[in-house]
Design an enzyme around this catalytic site. Structure first.
Site, PDB file in Angstrom:
ATOM      1  N   HIS A  79       0.856  -1.179   0.000  1.00 16.68           N
ATOM      2  CA  HIS A  79       0.000   0.000   0.000  1.00 16.68           C
ATOM      3  C   HIS A  79       0.896   1.234   0.000  1.00 16.68           C
ATOM      4  O   HIS A  79       2.132   1.097  -0.005  1.00 16.68           O
ATOM      5  CB  HIS A  79      -0.980   0.003   1.177  1.00 16.68           C
ATOM      6  N   HIS A  81       1.208   4.098   2.105  1.00 12.71           N
ATOM      7  CA  HIS A  81       1.585   4.983   3.203  1.00 12.71           C
ATOM      8  C   HIS A  81       3.085   5.275   3.103  1.00 12.71           C
ATOM      9  O   HIS A  81       3.863   4.453   2.584  1.00 12.71           O
ATOM     10  CB  HIS A  81       1.248   4.333   4.543  1.00 12.71           C
ATOM     11  N   ASP A  83       5.571   5.213   4.968  1.00 12.42           N
ATOM     12  CA  ASP A  83       6.591   4.346   5.550  1.00 12.42           C
ATOM     13  C   ASP A  83       6.747   3.053   4.758  1.00 12.42           C
ATOM     14  O   ASP A  83       7.523   2.186   5.135  1.00 12.42           O
ATOM     15  CB  ASP A  83       6.262   4.028   7.017  1.00 12.42           C
ATOM     16  N   HIS A  84       6.042   2.933   3.619  1.00 13.35           N
ATOM     17  CA  HIS A  84       6.080   1.682   2.843  1.00 13.35           C
ATOM     18  C   HIS A  84       6.611   1.831   1.428  1.00 13.35           C
ATOM     19  O   HIS A  84       7.404   1.012   0.985  1.00 13.35           O
ATOM     20  CB  HIS A  84       4.668   1.070   2.790  1.00 13.35           C
TER      21      HIS A  84
END
Length: 289
Positions: A79, A81, A83-84
């Site tokens: 996904h 976000h 932090d990804h």
């Protein structure tokens, strides 16, 4: 689960099983545990990188070192976000690999956020539909659509070993934060139910330790959410109230930094209950129907 004491294995290559290694990013927080775990799948000449993480130069350098000159067949994101997925851009520049996985998603959210905002740099070369797969030498990663935490969330099933990379849908240290308007509690529960029907051997989440008893954890997570829902209905049967008035009773001793996450979680439950015709709202005040 309490965050373990330092030192953490940030930037190091940890071999989880023959086809799976992980590298921890340097982004610990109350929402990310010790940081985002990027996974490298494959043992021979070509590999996939799952959830490349934040675009921190040290993390990207650690990933390039961990690849050891192997071809990257795909950079895969569960996904978007921040932090990804942001490291997908610099890692693709360094390796020439395509970015594959979830659909792009951008929300203009001016309200308080309880999770990392969405990554506006994410531009996949290929979006995987539910059931579609990426393959390399000795590995097959199949997409499992799991909306809820975000509407575009995917898990990836490693068919050769029975492992499932769960992103933020199921984490090894905490329940997932469901943040409206994109996060949807009803979808989240349906996606948990879908995972509960699968026979994956182990989960590798983006945050926290591997989950060695997946079905047991999923049952517990679904039970926890039902318990929260029942708490909300019980409190509303006592008195109508705004979202902040739920927190002190439902989350005793909560770290103040996590209050926005708790309020978003309660809001997600209330919106789901509203869709089901069990509660209604007038302005900021919620009440039972």
């Amino acid at each position: 689960m309490a965050i373990p004491p330092k030192p953490w294995p940030t930037g190091q290559v940890e071999q989880c099983e023959p086809l799976v290694a992980r590298v921890l990013a340097p982004n610990p927080s109350p929402y990310t545990y010790t940081g985002t775990q990027t996974y490298i799948v494959g043992a021979e000449e070509d590999v996939a990188v799952i959830d490349p993480g934040p675009a921190e130069p040290d993390h990207v350098a650690a990933l390039v070192d961990a690849l050891a000159g192997r071809k990257v067949a795909a950079i895969m994101c569960t996904h978007t976000h921040r932090d990804h997925s942001p490291a997908a851009v610099p890692l693709a520049e360094r390796t020439g690999a395509p970015v594959v996985g979830c659909a792009p998603l951008v929300l203009n959210d001016a309200g308080p956020r309880a999770d990392a905002p969405f990554d506006r740099t994410y531009a996949p070369d290929r979006v995987l539909e539910d059931g579609e797969a990426m393959q390399g030498t000795g590995w097959t990663l199949r997409a499992v659509h799991t909306p809820g935490h975000t509407s575009n969330h995917l898990c990836f099933a490693l068919e050769e070993s029975g492992a499932l990379f769960t992103g933020d849908h199921v984490m090894g240290w905490s329940t997932s934060v469901v943040v409206p308007p994109d996060g949807d509690m009803g979808d989240y529960m349906k996606s948990l139910g879908r995972l509960g029907e699968r026979d994956d051997r182990i989960y590798y989440p983006a945050h926290g330790p591997a989950v060695e008893k997946p079905k047991q954890l999923v049952r517990g997570m679904m039970g926890h959410r039902r318990q929260r829902e029942n708490q909300i209905l019980r409190l509303l049967n006592e008195d109508a109230r705004p979202v902040p008035a739920f927190i002190g009773t439902m989350y005793k001793g909560l770290d103040e930094r996590l209050i926005p996450a708790a309020e978003m979680s309660v809001t997600a439950h209330l919106i789901d209950l509203e869709k089901r015709g069990l509660v209604e709202r007038t302005g900021e005040i919620w009440q039972t129907v």
